[in-house]
Scaffold this motif. Structure first.
Motif, PDB file in Angstrom:
ATOM      1  N   PHE A  38      97.219  52.072  64.046  1.00  0.00           N
ATOM      2  CA  PHE A  38      96.796  50.744  64.497  1.00  0.00           C
ATOM      3  C   PHE A  38      97.805  50.256  65.512  1.00  0.00           C
ATOM      4  CE2 PHE A  38      94.754  50.987  60.364  1.00  0.00           C
ATOM      5  CZ  PHE A  38      93.506  50.453  60.626  1.00  0.00           C
ATOM      6  N   THR A  39      97.305  49.762  66.650  1.00  0.00           N
ATOM      7  CA  THR A  39      98.193  49.258  67.693  1.00  0.00           C
ATOM      8  C   THR A  39      98.254  47.738  67.624  1.00  0.00           C
ATOM      9  OG1 THR A  39      96.374  49.241  69.270  1.00  0.00           O
ATOM     10  CG2 THR A  39      97.742  51.230  69.202  1.00  0.00           C
ATOM     11  N   GLY A  40      98.873  47.148  68.617  1.00  0.00           N
ATOM     12  CA  GLY A  40      99.103  45.708  68.630  1.00  0.00           C
ATOM     13  C   GLY A  40      97.856  44.879  68.823  1.00  0.00           C
ATOM     14  N   PRO A  43      97.750  40.354  63.991  1.00  0.00           N
ATOM     15  CA  PRO A  43      97.620  40.960  62.671  1.00  0.00           C
ATOM     16  C   PRO A  43      96.682  40.204  61.743  1.00  0.00           C
ATOM     17  CG  PRO A  43      99.818  40.042  62.965  1.00  0.00           C
ATOM     18  CD  PRO A  43      99.125  39.969  64.287  1.00  0.00           C
ATOM     19  N   LEU A  44      96.646  38.896  61.846  1.00  0.00           N
ATOM     20  CA  LEU A  44      95.747  38.126  61.002  1.00  0.00           C
ATOM     21  C   LEU A  44      94.290  38.397  61.384  1.00  0.00           C
ATOM     22  CD1 LEU A  44      95.752  36.190  58.646  1.00  0.00           C
ATOM     23  CD2 LEU A  44      95.835  34.303  60.265  1.00  0.00           C
ATOM     24  N   ARG A  45      94.035  38.532  62.684  1.00  0.00           N
ATOM     25  CA  ARG A  45      92.684  38.863  63.132  1.00  0.00           C
ATOM     26  C   ARG A  45      92.281  40.265  62.671  1.00  0.00           C
ATOM     27  NH1 ARG A  45      90.356  41.879  66.530  1.00  0.00           N
ATOM     28  NH2 ARG A  45      88.326  41.405  67.383  1.00  0.00           N
ATOM     29  N   LEU A  46      93.199  41.219  62.771  1.00  0.00           N
ATOM     30  CA  LEU A  46      92.902  42.584  62.326  1.00  0.00           C
ATOM     31  C   LEU A  46      92.504  42.615  60.853  1.00  0.00           C
ATOM     32  CD1 LEU A  46      95.741  44.648  64.053  1.00  0.00           C
ATOM     33  CD2 LEU A  46      93.298  44.748  64.554  1.00  0.00           C
ATOM     34  N   GLY A  72     101.225  52.162  62.217  1.00  0.00           N
ATOM     35  CA  GLY A  72     100.964  51.030  63.088  1.00  0.00           C
ATOM     36  C   GLY A  72     102.160  50.665  63.931  1.00  0.00           C
ATOM     37  N   THR A  73     101.875  50.081  65.069  1.00  0.00           N
ATOM     38  CA  THR A  73     102.907  49.516  65.925  1.00  0.00           C
ATOM     39  C   THR A  73     102.596  48.048  66.101  1.00  0.00           C
ATOM     40  OG1 THR A  73     101.683  49.911  67.976  1.00  0.00           O
ATOM     41  CG2 THR A  73     103.154  51.667  67.227  1.00  0.00           C
ATOM     42  N   SER A  74     103.600  47.235  66.254  1.00  0.00           N
ATOM     43  CA  SER A  74     103.422  45.813  66.500  1.00  0.00           C
ATOM     44  C   SER A  74     102.537  45.193  65.418  1.00  0.00           C
ATOM     45  CB  SER A  74     102.857  45.608  67.913  1.00  0.00           C
ATOM     46  OG  SER A  74     102.833  44.249  68.252  1.00  0.00           O
ATOM     47  N   ALA A  75     101.415  44.600  65.807  1.00  0.00           N
ATOM     48  CA  ALA A  75     100.523  43.965  64.829  1.00  0.00           C
ATOM     49  C   ALA A  75      99.961  44.978  63.841  1.00  0.00           C
ATOM     50  CB  ALA A  75      99.378  43.248  65.539  1.00  0.00           C
ATOM     51  N   GLY A  76      99.776  46.201  64.290  1.00  0.00           N
ATOM     52  CA  GLY A  76      99.282  47.250  63.405  1.00  0.00           C
ATOM     53  C   GLY A  76     100.240  47.539  62.272  1.00  0.00           C
ATOM     54  N   ALA A  77     101.533  47.427  62.528  1.00  0.00           N
ATOM     55  CA  ALA A  77     102.537  47.603  61.476  1.00  0.00           C
ATOM     56  C   ALA A  77     102.646  46.337  60.643  1.00  0.00           C
ATOM     57  CB  ALA A  77     103.883  47.956  62.086  1.00  0.00           C
ATOM     58  N   ALA A  78     102.557  45.182  61.288  1.00  0.00           N
ATOM     59  CA  ALA A  78     102.710  43.914  60.581  1.00  0.00           C
ATOM     60  C   ALA A  78     101.620  43.705  59.542  1.00  0.00           C
ATOM     61  CB  ALA A  78     102.710  42.751  61.572  1.00  0.00           C
ATOM     62  N   SER A  84     103.741  37.025  57.861  1.00  0.00           N
ATOM     63  CA  SER A  84     103.727  35.618  58.205  1.00  0.00           C
ATOM     64  C   SER A  84     102.452  35.326  58.970  1.00  0.00           C
ATOM     65  CB  SER A  84     104.940  35.284  59.077  1.00  0.00           C
ATOM     66  OG  SER A  84     104.864  33.971  59.548  1.00  0.00           O
ATOM     67  N   SER A  85     101.715  34.330  58.518  1.00  0.00           N
ATOM     68  CA  SER A  85     100.465  34.043  59.196  1.00  0.00           C
ATOM     69  C   SER A  85     100.466  32.703  59.902  1.00  0.00           C
ATOM     70  CB  SER A  85      99.295  34.089  58.211  1.00  0.00           C
ATOM     71  OG  SER A  85      99.447  33.115  57.221  1.00  0.00           O
ATOM     72  N   GLN A  86     101.376  31.833  59.548  1.00  0.00           N
ATOM     73  CA  GLN A  86     101.463  30.590  60.286  1.00  0.00           C
ATOM     74  C   GLN A  86     102.803  29.944  60.013  1.00  0.00           C
ATOM     75  OE1 GLN A  86      99.209  27.645  57.189  1.00  0.00           O
ATOM     76  NE2 GLN A  86      98.149  28.118  59.008  1.00  0.00           N
ATOM     77  N   GLY A  87     103.217  29.188  60.947  1.00  0.00           N
ATOM     78  CA  GLY A  87     104.493  28.499  60.856  1.00  0.00           C
ATOM     79  C   GLY A  87     104.784  27.917  62.220  1.00  0.00           C
ATOM     80  N   HIS A  88     105.895  27.260  62.342  1.00  0.00           N
ATOM     81  CA  HIS A  88     106.266  26.636  63.600  1.00  0.00           C
ATOM     82  C   HIS A  88     107.600  27.199  64.046  1.00  0.00           C
ATOM     83  CE1 HIS A  88     103.025  23.794  62.947  1.00  0.00           C
ATOM     84  NE2 HIS A  88     103.473  23.644  61.709  1.00  0.00           N
TER      85      HIS A  88
END
Length: 126
Positions: A38-40, A43-46, A72-78, A84-88
């Motif tokens: 899985f590539t970038g 991650p939440l959308r994936l 996975g790389t990037s989002a694929g690894a995450a 983390s799915s949300q924060g500021h």
């Protein structure tokens, strides 16, 4: 890049919807695959697109029952673990500012449990 690593056959599967993830052609490609990378992206959308689909059910089954690597790389690894799915950006260490989602690890039941069970995710509380 992959051929330089000795991989002879590479196919790209760009799953954009849950319907595409459940499509017979998509599932047939997964059956032919020896591994999946899985590539970038987001991650939440994936995990939202793939969670609970036949694609993800079969992917997890193959991972547990065969010598089948999910990488996975990037989002694929995450998305492979709780993420983390949300924060500021200015959240720092304030209580309840960072929220975790289950990621791929929580998107499916573990082997032996019901495939119809609903995954749950809890974030650690400070």
């Amino acid at each position: 890049m992959f051929t330089a690593l000795g991989i002879q056959h590479v196919e790209v599967l760009n799953v954009q919807s849950r319907e595409h993830a459940n499509h017979p052609d998509t599932l047939a490609l997964l059956e032919r695959a020896s591994d999946v990378l899985f590539t970038g992206s987001d991650p939440l959308r994936l995990t939202a697109v793939l969670g609970g689909t036949q694609f993800l059910l079969r992917l997890r089954e193959r991972h547990y029952t065969e010598r089948f690597v999910i990488a996975g790389t990037s989002a694929g690894a995450a998305m492979a673990t709780a993420m983390s799915s949300q924060g500021h950006n200015d959240a720092r260490y304030r209580k309840d500012e960072i929220h975790l989602s289950a990621g791929l690890a929580g998107a499916l039941p573990t082997p032996g449990s019901s495939p119809n069970s609903s995954p749950t995710s809890t974030a650690p509380r400070a």
